[in-house]
Write a protein that holds these residues in place. Structure first.
Motif, PDB file in Angstrom:
ATOM      1  N   PHE A  69      41.540  64.953  85.829  1.00 23.82           N
ATOM      2  CA  PHE A  69      42.187  65.791  85.432  1.00 23.82           C
ATOM      3  C   PHE A  69      41.373  67.532  84.588  1.00 23.82           C
ATOM      4  N   GLY A  70      42.182  68.458  84.517  1.00 29.86           N
ATOM      5  CA  GLY A  70      41.431  69.281  84.336  1.00 29.86           C
ATOM      6  C   GLY A  70      42.485  70.675  83.595  1.00 29.86           C
ATOM      7  N   GLY A  71      42.007  71.506  82.952  1.00 34.84           N
ATOM      8  CA  GLY A  71      42.767  72.495  82.732  1.00 34.84           C
ATOM      9  C   GLY A  71      42.780  73.622  84.062  1.00 34.84           C
ATOM     10  N   ALA A  72      43.301  75.521  83.519  1.00 34.13           N
ATOM     11  CA  ALA A  72      44.078  75.895  84.780  1.00 34.13           C
ATOM     12  C   ALA A  72      43.026  76.765  85.694  1.00 34.13           C
ATOM     13  N   TYR A  73      41.778  76.297  84.163  1.00 39.65           N
ATOM     14  CA  TYR A  73      40.176  77.129  84.980  1.00 39.65           C
ATOM     15  C   TYR A  73      39.262  76.084  84.919  1.00 39.65           C
ATOM     16  N   SER A  74      39.553  75.079  84.938  1.00 37.58           N
ATOM     17  CA  SER A  74      37.817  73.870  85.105  1.00 37.58           C
ATOM     18  C   SER A  74      37.409  73.777  86.014  1.00 37.58           C
ATOM     19  N   ASN A  75      36.148  74.070  85.907  1.00 35.58           N
ATOM     20  CA  ASN A  75      35.056  74.092  86.831  1.00 35.58           C
ATOM     21  C   ASN A  75      35.060  72.866  87.386  1.00 35.58           C
ATOM     22  N   HIS A  76      35.461  71.993  86.696  1.00 32.56           N
ATOM     23  CA  HIS A  76      35.457  70.637  87.449  1.00 32.56           C
ATOM     24  C   HIS A  76      36.477  70.638  88.682  1.00 32.56           C
ATOM     25  N   ILE A  77      37.709  70.957  88.282  1.00 35.65           N
ATOM     26  CA  ILE A  77      38.453  70.686  89.562  1.00 35.65           C
ATOM     27  C   ILE A  77      37.858  70.626  90.435  1.00 35.65           C
ATOM     28  N   HIS A  78      37.574  72.317  90.565  1.00 33.94           N
ATOM     29  CA  HIS A  78      37.256  72.776  91.467  1.00 33.94           C
ATOM     30  C   HIS A  78      36.407  72.769  92.678  1.00 33.94           C
ATOM     31  N   ALA A  79      35.566  72.039  91.919  1.00 40.53           N
ATOM     32  CA  ALA A  79      34.212  71.154  92.522  1.00 40.53           C
ATOM     33  C   ALA A  79      34.893  69.587  93.138  1.00 40.53           C
ATOM     34  N   LEU A  80      35.823  68.791  92.574  1.00 40.11           N
ATOM     35  CA  LEU A  80      36.291  68.101  93.254  1.00 40.11           C
ATOM     36  C   LEU A  80      37.234  68.097  94.021  1.00 40.11           C
TER      37      LEU A  80
END
Length: 310
Positions: A69-80
């Motif tokens: 899960f994450g927001g539209a600018y999530s570092n976590h989403i980007h890395a995942l």
């Protein structure tokens, strides 16, 4: 494949960089930045340490899909998304809010890595871990390995215990930005005796971070830490011209890029606390550069707007 991936993680390229500047010099403290932002081009900073053991666990369980899960600018989403591409996982990002096209740079990158998006309105997102929502996601996407928002869970804490493992100089304080408290919990858990751990919250009204730390630490009775709640600049992803000016000056002087969501607030807070004699004279402070620079591209318009009125 995991071994090949680990070989691309440059633990020996995350140096301690000494900051020679008027404020730390004048108040008699030694300031270093631990450059874990250099660990990988896309799985940057604390995100690698948070994901490491979760990825190993998913591989051991032979689960081929990662969902988080994450927001539209999530570092976590980007890395995942990047980790999924490198290791051959399917990835699903459950994104807070409605779809907006064209996609911003963070989500564009994640999509290019093969991530599938599932959008949740903000009301539903607040209950994202509810049985009903998880069950619906399972019906839609089948079996998946669930990683919490921000990547913070017990395995993430285990990974973050390793952040300071290669530091050879003596030090008195470790400081890091806090969003979910996973990173600071790992640093506390892996801390050496007589070291103080200071978190700078990037969220407004984030007293809950103290509870999160205690929960992550479980039965470890450690009292060498605190989380400062004074440098959030209005809340998550909120910032003003003072913070942007600080970040720009810091880059000009030290050639280290900070971001206005995490590391900018961290260093701003550290400098302010140094000037208020929070740190004992003669002490050595290590600030963790947790990465997060990918989000800068999507914030340039707001930064330019703020600078017009600076």
């Amino acid at each position: 494949m995991m071994n090949d991936f680990l070989n691309n993680i440059k633990l020996n390229q995350t140096p301690l960089q000494r900051i020679e500047d008027d404020i730390p010099d004048r108040f008699g403290v030694n300031l270093f930045i631990k450059r874990i932002d250099l660990i990988h081009p896309y799985i940057s900073g604390n995100k690698w340490f948070k994901l490491k053991y979760n990825l190993i666990e998913a591989l051991n369980k032979n689960i081929g899909t990662l969902l988080s899960f994450g927001g539209a600018y999530s570092n976590h989403i980007h890395a995942l998304a990047a980790a999924g591409k490198e290791l051959g996982f399917k990835t699903i990002g459950v994104i807070r809010g409605e779809e907006h096209l064209p996609l911003n740079p963070t989500l564009s990158f994640a999509k290019e890595c093969g991530m599938l998006f599932h959008y949740l309105d903000r009301s539903s997102y607040r209950n994202k871990y509810s049985e009903n929502i998880i069950s619906e996601l399972q019906k839609l996407y089948g079996e998946f390995y669930l990683i919490p928002e921000g990547g913070s869970n017990e395995l993430a804490v285990k990974g973050c215990e390793e952040i300071m493992s290669d530091v050879e100089i003596p030090y008195n304080y470790v400081c890091c930005a806090c969003g979910t408290a996973g990173t600071i919990s790992g640093i506390i858990s892996g801390s050496v005796p007589d070291t103080r751990i200071l978190g700078i919250s990037v969220l407004k009204g984030a007293e809950f971070l103290n509870r999160n730390v205690k929960s992550f630490l479980k039965n470890k009775l450690l009292n060498n830490w605190e989380i400062n709640l004074d440098y959030h600049f209005g809340g998550y992803a909120k910032f003003n011209s003072s913070l942007i000016n600080f970040i720009e000056r810091f880059y000009e002087q030290h050639n280290i890029q900070l971001d206005p969501i995490y590391t900018g607030k961290l260093l701003f807070g550290i400098y302010d606390l140094i000037s208020k004699n929070y740190f004992q004279k003669g002490s050595t402070i290590i600030a963790i550069h947790s990465g997060g620079l990918q989000g800068l591209a999507g914030m340039q318009s707001k930064i330019r707007w703020l600078k017009q009125f600076a």
